[in-house]
Scaffold this motif. Structure first.
Motif, mmCIF file in Angstrom:
data_model
loop_
_atom_site.group_PDB
_atom_site.id
_atom_site.type_symbol
_atom_site.label_atom_id
_atom_site.label_comp_id
_atom_site.label_asym_id
_atom_site.label_seq_id
_atom_site.Cartn_x
_atom_site.Cartn_y
_atom_site.Cartn_z
ATOM 1 N N UNK A 1 0.827 -1.205 0.000
ATOM 2 C CA UNK A 1 0.000 0.000 0.000
ATOM 3 C C UNK A 1 0.862 1.256 0.000
ATOM 4 N N UNK A 2 1.947 1.233 0.743
ATOM 5 C CA UNK A 2 2.821 2.405 0.853
ATOM 6 C C UNK A 2 3.582 2.697 -0.433
ATOM 7 N N UNK A 3 3.858 1.658 -1.236
ATOM 8 C CA UNK A 3 4.594 1.896 -2.487
ATOM 9 C C UNK A 3 3.659 2.119 -3.675
ATOM 10 N N UNK A 4 2.341 2.176 -3.408
ATOM 11 C CA UNK A 4 1.426 2.584 -4.464
ATOM 12 C C UNK A 4 0.498 1.521 -5.008
ATOM 13 N N UNK A 5 0.518 0.307 -4.449
ATOM 14 C CA UNK A 5 -0.432 -0.719 -4.896
ATOM 15 C C UNK A 5 -1.848 -0.291 -4.529
ATOM 16 N N UNK A 6 -2.785 -0.539 -5.423
ATOM 17 C CA UNK A 6 -4.186 -0.252 -5.152
ATOM 18 C C UNK A 6 -4.801 -1.431 -4.382
ATOM 19 N N UNK A 7 -5.871 -1.141 -3.644
ATOM 20 C CA UNK A 7 -6.490 -2.173 -2.810
ATOM 21 C C UNK A 7 -6.919 -3.422 -3.596
ATOM 22 N N UNK A 8 -7.524 -3.286 -4.788
ATOM 23 C CA UNK A 8 -7.880 -4.498 -5.538
ATOM 24 C C UNK A 8 -6.647 -5.343 -5.908
ATOM 25 N N UNK A 9 -5.512 -4.686 -6.144
ATOM 26 C CA UNK A 9 -4.288 -5.419 -6.462
ATOM 27 C C UNK A 9 -3.777 -6.170 -5.237
ATOM 28 N N UNK A 10 -3.832 -5.524 -4.072
ATOM 29 C CA UNK A 10 -3.407 -6.177 -2.832
ATOM 30 C C UNK A 10 -4.354 -7.328 -2.498
ATOM 31 N N UNK A 11 -5.651 -7.106 -2.684
ATOM 32 C CA UNK A 11 -6.658 -8.144 -2.437
ATOM 33 C C UNK A 11 -6.353 -9.395 -3.251
ATOM 34 N N UNK A 12 -6.077 -9.212 -4.531
ATOM 35 C CA UNK A 12 -5.806 -10.347 -5.411
ATOM 36 C C UNK A 12 -4.515 -11.054 -5.012
ATOM 37 N N UNK A 13 -3.495 -10.280 -4.658
ATOM 38 C CA UNK A 13 -2.205 -10.871 -4.297
ATOM 39 C C UNK A 13 -2.311 -11.698 -3.015
ATOM 40 N N UNK A 14 -3.103 -11.226 -2.059
ATOM 41 C CA UNK A 14 -3.254 -11.938 -0.794
ATOM 42 C C UNK A 14 -4.280 -13.069 -0.866
ATOM 43 N N UNK A 15 -5.093 -13.086 -1.920
ATOM 44 C CA UNK A 15 -6.096 -14.138 -2.051
ATOM 45 C C UNK A 15 -7.330 -13.893 -1.224
ATOM 46 N N UNK A 16 -7.689 -12.601 -1.054
ATOM 47 C CA UNK A 16 -8.885 -12.258 -0.293
ATOM 48 C C UNK A 16 -10.125 -12.316 -1.176
ATOM 49 N N UNK A 17 -11.273 -12.391 -0.519
ATOM 50 C CA UNK A 17 -12.540 -12.453 -1.242
ATOM 51 C C UNK A 17 -13.161 -11.079 -1.444
ATOM 52 N N UNK A 18 -12.668 -10.057 -0.715
ATOM 53 C CA UNK A 18 -13.257 -8.726 -0.839
ATOM 54 C C UNK A 18 -12.217 -7.650 -0.542
ATOM 55 N N UNK A 19 -12.391 -6.503 -1.183
ATOM 56 C CA UNK A 19 -11.512 -5.363 -0.930
ATOM 57 C C UNK A 19 -11.700 -4.869 0.496
ATOM 58 N N UNK A 20 -12.930 -4.962 1.008
ATOM 59 C CA UNK A 20 -13.219 -4.469 2.353
ATOM 60 C C UNK A 20 -12.396 -5.210 3.396
#
Length: 387
Positions: free
Chosen positions: A337-356
């Motif tokens: 997040x600090x280097x500029x990744x957007x939440x949907x990108x982080x969500x996908x990388x971590x394997x989450x089911x929702x941005x929330x």
């Protein structure tokens, strides 16, 4: 005869749908007039015809929930889910509510327990967090929903319970200084050689944000050095009581994913693989055809919970900020997040089911995160002051 007896003492018998080849009957004692007994019989028949009939039972909430866990949840759910549900059953057993007959359970009974848990969580000695209280209520409600579907109770009394507001406890995550100290330590001669595989696991978690179970279940066939990606296709689950571990499918559909690797991470994985090739030549027993990325020198695998014990030792030895292996996943998400990744990108990388979930649980504000920006603000205000 559906109504039998005399002189104010009657027995009402209602024919229920058969269970297999056996006849199934509901019987109950009734005290009153013959006319009132006949009326009660007609009420029961109407409920039966409408599908709302509930046979009387003295089984308690605790006994029913245990039966539901062992005969249904354990078979239908993943083992980790079953363990999580059973933990909530243990929470139930700490309260008198477990002894209440299932058919006598009310919303007020459940609300009283929830209020007690909320009150305890607010004290200094802790107890369940409000998030855990919500999980407790969810599992209990699932159990009662099943009781409704099997006609044990007419409705679910947990549905009207007031759910407390979730106050998420801020997880301790590492600062950049902690990360730097950790990386320097695991690459130094001071790090115990017999725990080198754990250091590799922790570094991989920092680089990728993988769960400890995913790291423990990662095979080399899931790593593509040329494309700089790895595939999360399996996870390793610890058996209860220290009885080994086993491979399972990922936690959820979204957990099955492709994770991009940095150049430094690829170099680290190449070093690990080179060390394993050397180890293979030194051991007479053959290694698996498709070894695990994190393996002991003899090629054997590790239980995920051994990572946690090794991590505690490392944190204690180095005086690092208190966190857990899962905290490295939080640290990874925060750095992205600090280097500029957007939440949907982080969500996908971590394997989450929702941005929330990603936003509320995994992305944190670290101390002094904006210090560099504030220094630029200082400089600008100083310039304006000289005008």
């Amino acid at each position: 005869m559906p109504v039998q007896g005399k002189n104010g003492n009657y027995r009402i018998v209602v024919e229920l749908p058969p269970t297999g080849k056996k006849r199934n009957r509901h019987r109950e004692r009734f005290h009153g007039t013959k006319k009132e007994a006949d009326r009660r019989f007609r009420e029961l028949k109407t409920l039966l015809d409408q599908g709302n009939f509930v046979d009387r039972s003295r089984v308690t909430l605790g006994a029913y929930m245990l039966q539901w866990l062992e005969k249904e949840v354990r078979i239908a759910k993943k083992f980790n889910t079953y363990k999580s549900y059973r933990d909530q059953y243990r929470n139930l057993c700490r309260h008198d509510i477990q002894h209440i007959p299932l058919q006598s359970l009310t919303t007020d009974d459940i609300q009283t327990v929830i209020a007690a848990l909320v009150k305890k969580s607010a004290t200094k000695d802790g107890g369940l967090s409000t998030g855990s209280i919500r999980n407790f209520l969810r599992v209990l409600s699932n159990c009662l929903n099943r009781a409704v579907k099997t006609h044990r109770i007419p409705n679910n009394p947990a549905l009207d319970v007031v759910i407390p507001k979730v106050v998420r406890n801020e997880r301790n995550i590492w600062s950049d200084a902690d990360v730097k100290q950790f990386l320097q330590y695991i690459k130094s001669d001071a790090y115990p050689i017999n725990e080198r595989l754990y250091a590799d696991a922790f570094e991989l978690m920092l680089y990728t944000g993988l769960r400890r179970s995913e790291v423990a279940g990662l095979r080399w066939s899931a790593v593509d050095f040329e494309k700089k990606v790895l595939i999360v296709a399996k996870q390793r689950i610890s058996k209860e009581g220290g009885g080994g571990s086993y491979l399972d499918d990922p936690k959820s559909a979204t957990s099955r994913r492709i994770v991009d690797l940095t150049s430094n991470c690829v170099e680290m994985l190449e070093r690990i693989k080179g060390g394993q090739i050397l180890a293979m030549s030194e051991f007479s027993d053959p290694w698996p055809d498709d070894p695990f990325v994190i393996s002991r020198p003899d090629g054997s695998t590790c239980r995920p919970d051994t990572f946690t014990a090794a991590f505690r030792r490392m944190v204690r030895r180095q005086g690092l900020s208190q966190t857990t292996p899962h905290g490295l996943r939080h640290t990874h998400a925060t750095m992205l997040n600090e280097i500029g990744y957007q939440l949907p990108e982080i969500m996908q990388r971590l394997g989450h089911s929702s941005v929330e979930l990603t936003k509320q649980t995994y992305v944190h504000i670290r101390l002094n995160q904006y210090s560099e920006k504030l220094q630029r603000l200082d400089a600008r205000l100083k310039e304006d002051d000289n005008d």
